[in-house]
Design an enzyme around this catalytic site. Structure first.
Site, PDB file in Angstrom:
ATOM      1  N   VAL A 183      40.118  41.641  29.051  1.00  0.00           N
ATOM      2  CA  VAL A 183      41.626  41.386  28.973  1.00  0.00           C
ATOM      3  C   VAL A 183      42.584  41.797  27.858  1.00  0.00           C
ATOM      4  O   VAL A 183      43.547  42.284  27.685  1.00  0.00           O
ATOM      5  CB  VAL A 183      41.958  39.847  29.311  1.00  0.00           C
ATOM      6  CG1 VAL A 183      43.487  39.629  29.331  1.00  0.00           C
ATOM      7  CG2 VAL A 183      41.206  39.556  30.706  1.00  0.00           C
ATOM      8  N   ASP A 184      41.968  41.571  26.601  1.00  0.00           N
ATOM      9  CA  ASP A 184      42.648  42.104  25.528  1.00  0.00           C
ATOM     10  C   ASP A 184      42.839  43.496  25.226  1.00  0.00           C
ATOM     11  O   ASP A 184      43.808  43.707  24.890  1.00  0.00           O
ATOM     12  CB  ASP A 184      41.754  41.344  24.199  1.00  0.00           C
ATOM     13  CG  ASP A 184      42.102  40.035  23.669  1.00  0.00           C
ATOM     14  OD1 ASP A 184      43.223  39.410  23.917  1.00  0.00           O
ATOM     15  OD2 ASP A 184      41.155  39.404  23.170  1.00  0.00           O
TER      16      ASP A 184
END
Length: 424
Positions: A183-184
């Protein structure tokens, strides 16, 4: 454990332009999502000035995965091609330096906690009047507005809260976060896209804008067609391990000696698999397996049959047959095996680049290939504050006297102030 041998990388064409020539980016980001965004801009020619707190700098400098030359693997992997400037933003003189840089910048990227940039007078509303063409990107966990803006959040938290994590793992086990911070990384890529979109809009509209990307929003978007299926049907999707929806022809299989991953996701591939590879044309004519719906209804039986056939021969023999039949199949590799695989070496995915304290450090190459404007030759992530004087002289035109005055005021941190005092 054997460390890989790292080749020198092939150099780019000397006269090739870069996609982002003359773009000045002031980078207040740290950890993963923000640095991933600004590294891509730097890779393609933007001048990225990474501003860090002199007291330790970016949190990833101290991450424990591995270190070389005093820098961590995490930090080195996310901060290539940037110039490092150490500023203590609690010092008024340091904030003035930051404001002067922003006044000349095309792009600012920040991922501080809510209100930090406002407290320093460096938020978009404060700096846009003096630089109306500025593209200002904020990256956060839950956005900059609304009741959740104050919540801290990290990649695995947003994986958990968005439902994304509930899709990962096996049906009989708990939800599992992804190993790499997906997600980062996706948020960093999306922030880069948002910045480039705003720059294109600036050319048309004549002004910049504030753009924002949130980890939670990205995690929810990454549920993809599983999230969309829930919205259509109301049925909550579960975990399915390595086989989407339990498909009997997608997932991990075991040859007699090693595992592999196969993905026969349509009728055409299934027909080639059972006839040209498995030698079982009856798996087409049998009514239990003749259609996609029938195979889904009898998936456990079909998977058991296919697994039994694969278990009867060695992996390399199956690989030859499947590649000849153009079946999507891959080795189930470890990181070590992947980074030393022929695909990696032939595509020049890894190499080494010079580093001021380590001599050389490993480098994972940029995964984007632009024919006319290739990525720049990589330069290792900067040491903490490595280019402070250079940035102030070259970018802002400061004199030696003014730089000494800033050091005396503590703008570059206590250690720099003490060093300046000792040498004066």
């Amino acid at each position: 454990m054997t460390k890989p041998s790292l080749p020198d990388r092939p150099a780019r064409l000397m006269d090739a332009p870069t996609a982002l020539d003359d773009l000045l980016v002031v980078d207040f980001t740290r950890v993963v999502a923000g640095p991933a965004c600004t590294q891509t801009l730097a890779d393609f020619g933007a001048e990225v000035i990474k501003i860090e707190n002199p007291d330790g700098g970016d949190d990833t400098r101290a991450y424990e995965h591995a270190e070389i030359g005093g820098e961590s693997a995490a930090y080195l992997s996310l901060n290539r091609n940037k110039r490092g400037l150490a500023l203590d933003l609690t010092v008024p003189e340091a904030r003035e330096v930051a404001r002067e840089l922003i006044s000349r910048a095309d792009v600012v990227v920040e991922n501080f906690s809510a209100s930090v940039m406002e407290r320093f007078g460096l938020d978009y509303a404060s700096v846009a009047p003096t630089n109306p063409r500025l593209v200002y990107c904020s990256i956060s966990a839950y956005g900059r507005k609304g009741p959740f803006a104050w919540r801290p959040g990290f990649d695995p938290i947003t994986q958990a809260e968005s439902g994304f994590m509930s899709l990962n793992g096996f049906p009989d086990g708990p939800p599992v976060r992804t190993g790499p911070p997906i997600v980062d990384m996706a948020t960093g890529m999306s922030a880069c896209n948002a910045i480039l979109l705003a720059l294109i809009a600036r050319d048309r509209l004549g002004r910049g804008q504030h753009v924002e990307v949130a980890l939670f929003d990205m995690a929810m978007a990454m549920t993809g067609f599983y999230g969309m299926a829930y919205l259509i049907s109301g049925t909550n999707p579960g975990r399915f391990g390595n086989s989407p929806n339990g498909s009997p022809t997608v997932g991990v299989y075991e040859a007699s000696d090693e595992p592999f991953y196969m993905a026969c996701a349509n009728d055409r591939l299934y027909h080639r698999l059972v006839t040209e590879v498995l030698g079982r044309p009856d798996l087409i004519t049998d009514p239990e397996f003749a259609t996609r719906k029938a195979r889904t209804a009898n998936k456990e039986k079909l998977r058991s049959i296919i697994a039994g056939v694969f278990a009867g021969d060695r992996l390399e023999n199956w690989m030859v047959k499947m590649k000849n039949a153009n079946i999507p199949v891959g080795y189930l590799r470890t990181v070590e095996q992947g980074f030393n695989a022929p695909e990696s070496r032939e595509r020049h995915r890894v190499g080494r680049i010079p580093h001021p304290t380590a001599g050389f450090v490993p480098n994972i190459e940029v995964p984007l290939n632009l024919e006319l404007t290739p990525a720049v030759n990589p330069v290792a992530a900067p040491l903490l504050g490595q280019h402070t004087d250079e940035v102030l002289r070259r970018t802002l035109g400061y004199s030696d006297e003014r730089i000494r005055a800033l050091a005396d005021a503590g703008a570059f941190g206590k250690l720099r102030k003490a060093a300046e005092t000792r040498t004066s």
